[in-house]
Enzyme design. Sequence first.
Site, PDB file in Angstrom:
ATOM      1  N   LYS A   7       0.893  -1.169   0.000  1.00  0.00           N
ATOM      2  CA  LYS A   7       0.000   0.000   0.000  1.00  0.00           C
ATOM      3  C   LYS A   7       0.931   1.220   0.000  1.00  0.00           C
ATOM      4  O   LYS A   7       1.467   1.615   1.027  1.00  0.00           O
ATOM      5  CB  LYS A   7      -0.909  -0.077   1.232  1.00  0.00           C
ATOM      6  CG  LYS A   7      -1.458   1.203   1.816  1.00  0.00           C
ATOM      7  CD  LYS A   7      -2.283   2.065   0.902  1.00  0.00           C
ATOM      8  CE  LYS A   7      -2.555   3.414   1.599  1.00  0.00           C
ATOM      9  NZ  LYS A   7      -1.618   4.477   1.190  1.00  0.00           N
ATOM     10  N   GLU A  30      11.025  16.910  14.093  1.00  0.00           N
ATOM     11  CA  GLU A  30      11.634  16.653  12.784  1.00  0.00           C
ATOM     12  C   GLU A  30      11.145  17.711  11.774  1.00  0.00           C
ATOM     13  O   GLU A  30       9.945  17.807  11.521  1.00  0.00           O
ATOM     14  CB  GLU A  30      11.135  15.265  12.362  1.00  0.00           C
ATOM     15  CG  GLU A  30      12.035  14.484  11.510  1.00  0.00           C
ATOM     16  CD  GLU A  30      11.462  13.086  11.179  1.00  0.00           C
ATOM     17  OE1 GLU A  30      10.366  12.721  11.654  1.00  0.00           O
ATOM     18  OE2 GLU A  30      12.123  12.371  10.423  1.00  0.00           O
ATOM     19  N   CYS A  40      14.238  10.432   6.997  1.00  0.00           N
ATOM     20  CA  CYS A  40      14.219  10.303   8.461  1.00  0.00           C
ATOM     21  C   CYS A  40      15.628  10.195   9.033  1.00  0.00           C
ATOM     22  O   CYS A  40      15.787  10.205  10.245  1.00  0.00           O
ATOM     23  CB  CYS A  40      13.308   9.165   8.913  1.00  0.00           C
ATOM     24  SG  CYS A  40      13.301   7.792   7.827  1.00  0.00           S
ATOM     25  N   GLU A  62       9.760   1.412  10.895  1.00  0.00           N
ATOM     26  CA  GLU A  62      10.851   2.370  10.714  1.00  0.00           C
ATOM     27  C   GLU A  62      10.206   3.747  10.783  1.00  0.00           C
ATOM     28  O   GLU A  62       9.514   4.161   9.850  1.00  0.00           O
ATOM     29  CB  GLU A  62      11.522   2.097   9.358  1.00  0.00           C
ATOM     30  CG  GLU A  62      12.941   2.615   9.295  1.00  0.00           C
ATOM     31  CD  GLU A  62      13.040   3.863   8.452  1.00  0.00           C
ATOM     32  OE1 GLU A  62      12.979   4.954   9.057  1.00  0.00           O
ATOM     33  OE2 GLU A  62      13.163   3.750   7.231  1.00  0.00           O
TER      34      GLU A  62
HETATM   35  C1  SIN Z   1      17.942   5.482   3.667  1.00  0.00           C
HETATM   36  O1  SIN Z   1      18.790   6.369   3.696  1.00  0.00           O
HETATM   37  O2  SIN Z   1      18.267   4.291   3.475  1.00  0.00           O
HETATM   38  C2  SIN Z   1      16.487   5.797   3.869  1.00  0.00           C
HETATM   39  C3  SIN Z   1      16.270   6.927   4.764  1.00  0.00           C
HETATM   40  C4  SIN Z   1      14.819   7.025   5.146  1.00  0.00           C
HETATM   41  O3  SIN Z   1      14.180   5.987   5.399  1.00  0.00           O
HETATM   42  O4  SIN Z   1      14.298   8.146   5.209  1.00  0.00           O
END
Ligand code: SIN
Length: 486
Positions: free
Chosen positions: A175, A386, A285, A251
């Site tokens: 999704k 953030e 992130c 994550e």
């Molecule tokens: C990454 O750098 O592998 C991904 C970073 C993210 O999930 O924002």
Amino acid sequence: MTDYLTKLFIDGTWQDAAAGETFPVLDPATGLEIARVADANADDMTRAIDGAEAAQPAWAALPALERSKIIRRAAEIARADIQRLAEVMTAEHGKPVAQSIGELNYGLDFLEWFAEEGRRTYGTTVPSTGPDKRITAIRQAAGVSVAITPWNFPSLQILRKLGAALAAGCSMVVKPAALTPISALEIGRFFAEAGLPAGVLQVVTSSKASRVSPTIMADSRVRVLSFTGSTEVGKILMREGAATMKRLSLELGGHAPFIVFDDADVDHALEQLVAVKMRNMGQTCVSANRIFVQRGIAPEFTRRLVERLSAMPIGLGSEEGVEVGPLIEDAAVQKVEAHVADAVASGASVATGGKRPTHESLANGHFYEPTVLTGVTDDMLVARDETFGPVAPIFEFDTEEEVVRRANNSPYGLAAYFFTRDVNRVVRVSEALQYGTVGANDGTISAVQAPFGGVKESGIGREGGHWGMEEYMDTKYISLAGLTRP
Ligand code: SIN
């Protein structure tokens, strides 16, 4: 007009949504609609889970080498088509085409890595308690998995989940984010071309998660849910997943500190900061959000950072030479504006940027200039939340003990970076930082073979390397008794 994929990919066929509904996909650089995509509802999601359930046992029963060949073939097909795939991504996401190509290549590396890793899902034989017994532990595919993925990396975030799931023998329903659904549909296309059996991958686009996520969360056939997105939503999914005891891989948000000690190789630290801050216009992130610079070197470091960021060309991601594209939507620009305004109202200064660009060709897009803030303190919004945008706030510090304490003072624990030439400090600070991923003299930490993930409110589980496979596999203990000898 480009011929974009717009239908749901279910059971190996392209289907309209059951209710015939669609939603618009907009180009963030121009605000223009580029396509209307099928808007799935609960019925569509149930159909996708039915198909994934039906297809999974035969997929798991294929020898790992056969699964591996199909996954590798999909990666090969996508690499041969990478320029077009990158242009599709840039059209719906806005990032410069060079970054779209980089993302695709990195995502396809995951497919190739997991295609191989799936051939090494070894079990274990354990010494038993008697001569008539044997104890083994085998690893088996968990079953049907679902990936709910964000817009910031429209392909990568899917490919690193999908590679692991398929290699493990799971089927997967994807999704994708409503803002970037077309790149996800393209993944359905190249896997179909590679010969993936129908139903093993389903791509279900939907304008709102609330239209389909209650169905996912209530369905006991979904054994694994892998989600990348906000901590707020991750907590909701964790609560909802409890009802059917789903295995969760989360994550979530990050608020990465980037620490530069006065004994660092400053040129290298600066290069790495520009890379990790400006990749994806700061919308990652793992982006450097709190830049701690030791007081003695702060003025010179800031001057050089301003020089670098103010020279970066802003524009449409499809234009040659552009390094800074638009943010994903106007709400994202508004959040950045709120963070900058809060910092300035509390005493910070804007050293460069701090506004939307004024060039008339960018007027309809969601652009924001690369920005450096000085005089920033830990009570400002940029220190606590953030930003998810191209803002580099500089915090000054005096001692190692102080900066580690300030860096750890966050509910998040995804990625942290620090720069020093002192090897003793490398060990001390690496171990003291409460983060799942630490870059020591390294701002470019992403790697397919490494365990990427967070601690604290940044999530649970790991993506990448052999750890990534674990999210999609169950360990089964088999105790065999009653063996006799002639
Ligand atoms: C990454 O750098 O592998 C991904 C970073 C993210 O999930 O924002």
